[in-house]
Every structure is written in C-alpha cells, then in structure tokens.
Design a protein around this motif. Structure first.
Motif, PDB file in Angstrom:
ATOM      1  N   UNK A 117       0.816  -1.232   0.000  1.00 42.51           N
ATOM      2  CA  UNK A 117       0.000   0.000   0.000  1.00 42.51           C
ATOM      3  C   UNK A 117       0.839   1.267   0.000  1.00 42.51           C
ATOM      4  N   UNK A 118       2.148   1.152   0.325  1.00 43.62           N
ATOM      5  CA  UNK A 118       3.014   2.329   0.272  1.00 43.62           C
ATOM      6  C   UNK A 118       3.952   2.317  -0.938  1.00 43.62           C
ATOM      7  N   UNK A 119       3.678   1.466  -1.911  1.00 42.75           N
ATOM      8  CA  UNK A 119       4.465   1.463  -3.149  1.00 42.75           C
ATOM      9  C   UNK A 119       4.234   2.784  -3.878  1.00 42.75           C
ATOM     10  N   UNK A 120       5.321   3.535  -4.111  1.00 39.60           N
ATOM     11  CA  UNK A 120       5.144   4.914  -4.595  1.00 39.60           C
ATOM     12  C   UNK A 120       4.647   5.005  -6.035  1.00 39.60           C
ATOM     13  N   UNK A 121       4.974   4.024  -6.863  1.00 42.59           N
ATOM     14  CA  UNK A 121       4.533   4.164  -8.265  1.00 42.59           C
ATOM     15  C   UNK A 121       3.051   3.843  -8.428  1.00 42.59           C
ATOM     16  N   UNK A 122       2.455   3.201  -7.444  1.00 43.74           N
ATOM     17  CA  UNK A 122       1.125   2.611  -7.660  1.00 43.74           C
ATOM     18  C   UNK A 122       0.007   3.650  -7.827  1.00 43.74           C
ATOM     19  N   UNK A 123      -0.075   4.692  -6.977  1.00 40.93           N
ATOM     20  CA  UNK A 123      -1.083   5.722  -7.257  1.00 40.93           C
ATOM     21  C   UNK A 123      -0.843   6.429  -8.583  1.00 40.93           C
ATOM     22  N   UNK A 124       0.428   6.545  -8.968  1.00 44.16           N
ATOM     23  CA  UNK A 124       0.732   7.186 -10.260  1.00 44.16           C
ATOM     24  C   UNK A 124       0.147   6.345 -11.400  1.00 44.16           C
ATOM     25  N   UNK A 125       0.327   5.026 -11.306  1.00 44.82           N
ATOM     26  CA  UNK A 125      -0.200   4.152 -12.364  1.00 44.82           C
ATOM     27  C   UNK A 125      -1.726   4.212 -12.403  1.00 44.82           C
ATOM     28  N   UNK A 126      -2.345   4.359 -11.234  1.00 45.95           N
ATOM     29  CA  UNK A 126      -3.808   4.495 -11.197  1.00 45.95           C
ATOM     30  C   UNK A 126      -4.243   5.803 -11.858  1.00 45.95           C
ATOM     31  N   UNK A 127      -3.585   6.894 -11.476  1.00 48.53           N
ATOM     32  CA  UNK A 127      -3.984   8.210 -12.008  1.00 48.53           C
ATOM     33  C   UNK A 127      -3.761   8.286 -13.517  1.00 48.53           C
ATOM     34  N   UNK A 179       1.845  15.097  -8.632  1.00 50.11           N
ATOM     35  CA  UNK A 179       2.387  14.032  -7.777  1.00 50.11           C
ATOM     36  C   UNK A 179       2.967  14.642  -6.507  1.00 50.11           C
ATOM     37  N   UNK A 180       2.624  14.119  -5.363  1.00 53.49           N
ATOM     38  CA  UNK A 180       3.267  14.515  -4.099  1.00 53.49           C
ATOM     39  C   UNK A 180       3.392  13.297  -3.201  1.00 53.49           C
ATOM     40  N   UNK A 181       4.589  13.194  -2.603  1.00 53.30           N
ATOM     41  CA  UNK A 181       4.821  12.162  -1.603  1.00 53.30           C
ATOM     42  C   UNK A 181       5.080  12.862  -0.286  1.00 53.30           C
ATOM     43  N   UNK A 182       4.381  12.460   0.762  1.00 58.22           N
ATOM     44  CA  UNK A 182       4.611  13.052   2.084  1.00 58.22           C
ATOM     45  C   UNK A 182       5.157  11.956   2.998  1.00 58.22           C
ATOM     46  N   UNK A 183       6.341  12.224   3.546  1.00 54.12           N
ATOM     47  CA  UNK A 183       6.962  11.275   4.472  1.00 54.12           C
ATOM     48  C   UNK A 183       7.495  12.011   5.673  1.00 54.12           C
ATOM     49  N   UNK A 184       8.280  11.300   6.485  1.00 52.72           N
ATOM     50  CA  UNK A 184       8.797  11.965   7.688  1.00 52.72           C
ATOM     51  C   UNK A 184       9.843  13.017   7.355  1.00 52.72           C
ATOM     52  N   UNK A 185      10.479  12.868   6.198  1.00 49.28           N
ATOM     53  CA  UNK A 185      11.460  13.873   5.767  1.00 49.28           C
ATOM     54  C   UNK A 185      11.413  13.926   4.247  1.00 49.28           C
ATOM     55  N   UNK A 186      12.196  14.819   3.692  1.00 46.52           N
ATOM     56  CA  UNK A 186      12.095  15.130   2.265  1.00 46.52           C
ATOM     57  C   UNK A 186      12.580  13.966   1.386  1.00 46.52           C
ATOM     58  N   UNK A 187      13.552  13.215   1.853  1.00 47.49           N
ATOM     59  CA  UNK A 187      14.099  12.146   1.015  1.00 47.49           C
ATOM     60  C   UNK A 187      14.246  10.865   1.826  1.00 47.49           C
ATOM     61  N   UNK A 188      14.281   9.759   1.108  1.00 44.80           N
ATOM     62  CA  UNK A 188      14.526   8.452   1.712  1.00 44.80           C
ATOM     63  C   UNK A 188      13.585   8.126   2.863  1.00 44.80           C
TER      64      UNK A 188
END
Ligand SMILES: Cc1cc2nc3c(=O)[nH]c(=O)nc-3n(C[C@H](O)[C@H](O)[C@H](O)COP(=O)(O)OP(=O)(O)OC[C@H]3O[C@@H](n4cnc5c(N)ncnc54)[C@H](O)[C@@H]3O)c2cc1C
Length: 279
Positions: A117-127, A179-188
């Motif tokens: 559910x946290x695979x980053x490409x997956x919402x992109x493929x849906x959109x 596209x936006x990814x929100x995590x605990x920090x900007x990278x990794x």
C-alpha cells in the motif's frame, strides 16, 4: 538448499515459472531480500535481473502508450526521455523511491508485483490509467492496473504469470499531472500519504480528473467521489470541492508511521492542492 534459475529470455522465464510455481521471482531484490530476513528460504529462485530486453522503454505510437519493461530500474525510469516527456509524474515518483542504491536496483515490475500500500509508483499508475502486460506460457494478456490490486498485498497475477511491462497512455497536452509524496522527511522515507492526479483542464474548467492516493487504504485507491465533485469547476472551486469530498472517500488507519487523523488531513490538503496549483 535453494535452487537457482537464471533464464536468458522471457520465453525461458515463463517456462520456468510454469514448471516451478513454488519458486520465488527475483528482480532487483530490494523488497525480496528484506522479506528474506523473516521468511523461510524458498525452494528456488527465478532470477530476472538483467533479463535481456526486460528493462526496455519504448513508445507505441499506434496505441499512444509508453511501454516500460517490468525490469526497468527506477534510475532508468526517471532518466528516460520518453518517461520524462510523456509521464513526468512517474519520473518524479521514481526519483523519490529510496536512495540511489535502491533506485539503481529496484524495478517497476517489483514495485507493482510486491503491491505494498506504500508502493510509490502505484497511485501514479492508477492516475495515469496504466495497463499491465502479464505473460505466461498460456500467452500474454493486458489488464488495467486498476483491476490488479485485489486487497492488502494481493493481486490478480496468476501463479504462472510474470509482469512483463507497464503500459502508460501518453497524456494529452491539455492534461495536467500532479504528484506529491509526504513522508517523515524530504528524502529516503517511506510514504505516509502520496497523491497523484491527471487533470484535463479546458477553457478554465476541469473536464475530467483521475485522482489516486496511496497509504490511505489497504491498497492504492482511485477516489471516484473526488473525481465527480470537481467536474465543471474552475480550479479554485475544484480545490475546495476536492478537499470536502476526501473525508467521505477514505478511512485511513493509524500505524507506526502515522495516525489516521494526520493522514486524512494531509490527504485533504493534497486533494485541494492538486487543483489550486492549476491556477
Ligand atoms: C532501503 C529501502 C528503501 C525503499 N524505499 C522505497 C520507497 O521510497 N518507495 C517504494 O515504493 N519502495 C521502496 N522500497 C521498496 C522497493 O525498493 C521497491 O518496491 C522496488 O521497486 C522493488 O523492486 P525489485 O526489483 O527490487 O523487486 P524484488 O524485491 O526483486 O521483488 C519484489 C516482489 O515482486 C515480485 N516480482 C518482481 N518482479 C516481478 C515480475 N516481473 N513479475 C512477477 N513478479 C515479480 C517478486 O517475486 C517479489 O515478490 C525500498 C526498499 C528498501 C530496501
């Protein structure tokens, strides 16, 4: 002892898959090797890393689709001129997956088949309304990506099938991508929430939008309620309509990475932003 097979062609790979359905498929290994720490050793491995042709990226002009081989790494995806030009949000997501070492090794096919559910490409493929090409000794079939995830880490992939390619429709010039990814920090970081959208804007109003989120449900999801709420509206009104529609559309969980309330609030903000940034 774990058996090891290294096919030299897709035909050999699907034959191995049919003959040994209990063997694990290995691509870049960046998910598989993490899981190996807490799972029994498999009876065998079918190693697809560097399978000839598996990482090719090309344009099928007749169908208006990018064909991205399942073996394409995130570095290849983010740098390929066709992806940058026709599916910029997939290139953007690829740049945010792990660090350089992971991007050099992790593949798009692995992200899709792993179906986190946290695979980053997956919402992109849906959109982007992508399709998958699935291969077996029985032949090749195409499946809309939307029908691939059937639940928490479960997919419609047959026991004898491999993901051979991801097919992404080329976005029309009037379509704006987000596209936006929100995590605990900007990278990794592993995503807390990610959002992707393809928005057809014409004469200053939204004609159609495909809106997808990740990490807010047991699988990546399209938000039909948000998509319906914004049609016919100018960006500023669409932003508010999208924000309001999110609450009825998702019920995220609380877990080690985030609380349900935080995820919901971030999702509302992202839904608004994907339209407010159009103006
Ligand atoms: C430190 C670290 C950071 C990470 N950060 C992120 C991140 O930010 N975002 C993110 O989305 N992911 C992240 N990941 C997860 C991982 O890197 C990605 O999911 C990657 O795309 C997996 O690809 P792979 O080729 O390594 O897959 P593998 O580990 O080789 O395989 C993953 C699964 O897919 C199956 N599989 C692979 N290829 C195929 C195929 N062609 N057909 C059928 N089944 C197949 C395998 O059997 C296995 O079940 C991270 C992982 C690590 C270790």
């Amino acid at each position: 002892m774990t058996a090891y097979l290294r096919p030299r062609s897709l035909a050999e790979a699907v034959a191995a898959r049919a003959a040994e359905p209990g063997y694990l498929v290995l691509a870049g290994g960046t998910d598989l090797m993490v899981n190996a720490n807490h799972r029994p050793a498999p009876a065998g491995l079918i190693d697809l890393w560097r399978l000839p042709g598996a990482g090719e990226i090309s344009l099928d002009a007749e169908r208006g689709q990018l064909a991205i081989g399942a073996g394409a790494t995130w570095l290849q995806v983010q740098r390929h001129p066709l992806v940058v030009r026709h599916a910029a949000i997939l290139a953007a997501a690829a740049r945010e997956i792990g660090a350089l070492q992971i991007q050099a090794r992790g593949t798009i096919g692995g992200n899709v088949a792993n179906s986190s559910p946290v695979g980053d490409s997956l919402p992109v493929l849906l959109a982007l309304e992508a399709e998958l090409e699935l291969c077996s000794v029985r032949g090749t079939r195409r499946l809309p990506y939307r029908e691939f995830c059937t639940g928490y880490r479960t997919t419609a992939l047959g026991a004898d099938e491999l993901v051979s390619a991801v097919l992404v429709p080329v976005a029309a010039p009037a379509v704006r991508l987000f596209w936006r990814k929100v995590g605990t920090r900007r990278a990794q970081s592993i995503s807390k929430v990610m959002a992707a959208a393809a928005i057809h804007l014409e004469d200053g109003v939204v004609r159609r939008a495909t809106v997808a989120f990740g990490a807010v449900a047991d699988r990546p999801v399209r938000l039909a309620g948000v998509e319906a709420a914004v049609v016919g509206l100018a960006p500023a009104q669409a932003a508010e309509a999208a924000r309001a529609a999110v609450a009825g559309a998702i019920a995220p969980i609380s877990d080690v990475r985030s609380t349900s309330d935080y995820r919901l609030q971030v999702a509302e903000n992202l839904a608004a932003r994907m339209f407010s940034e159009l103006s």
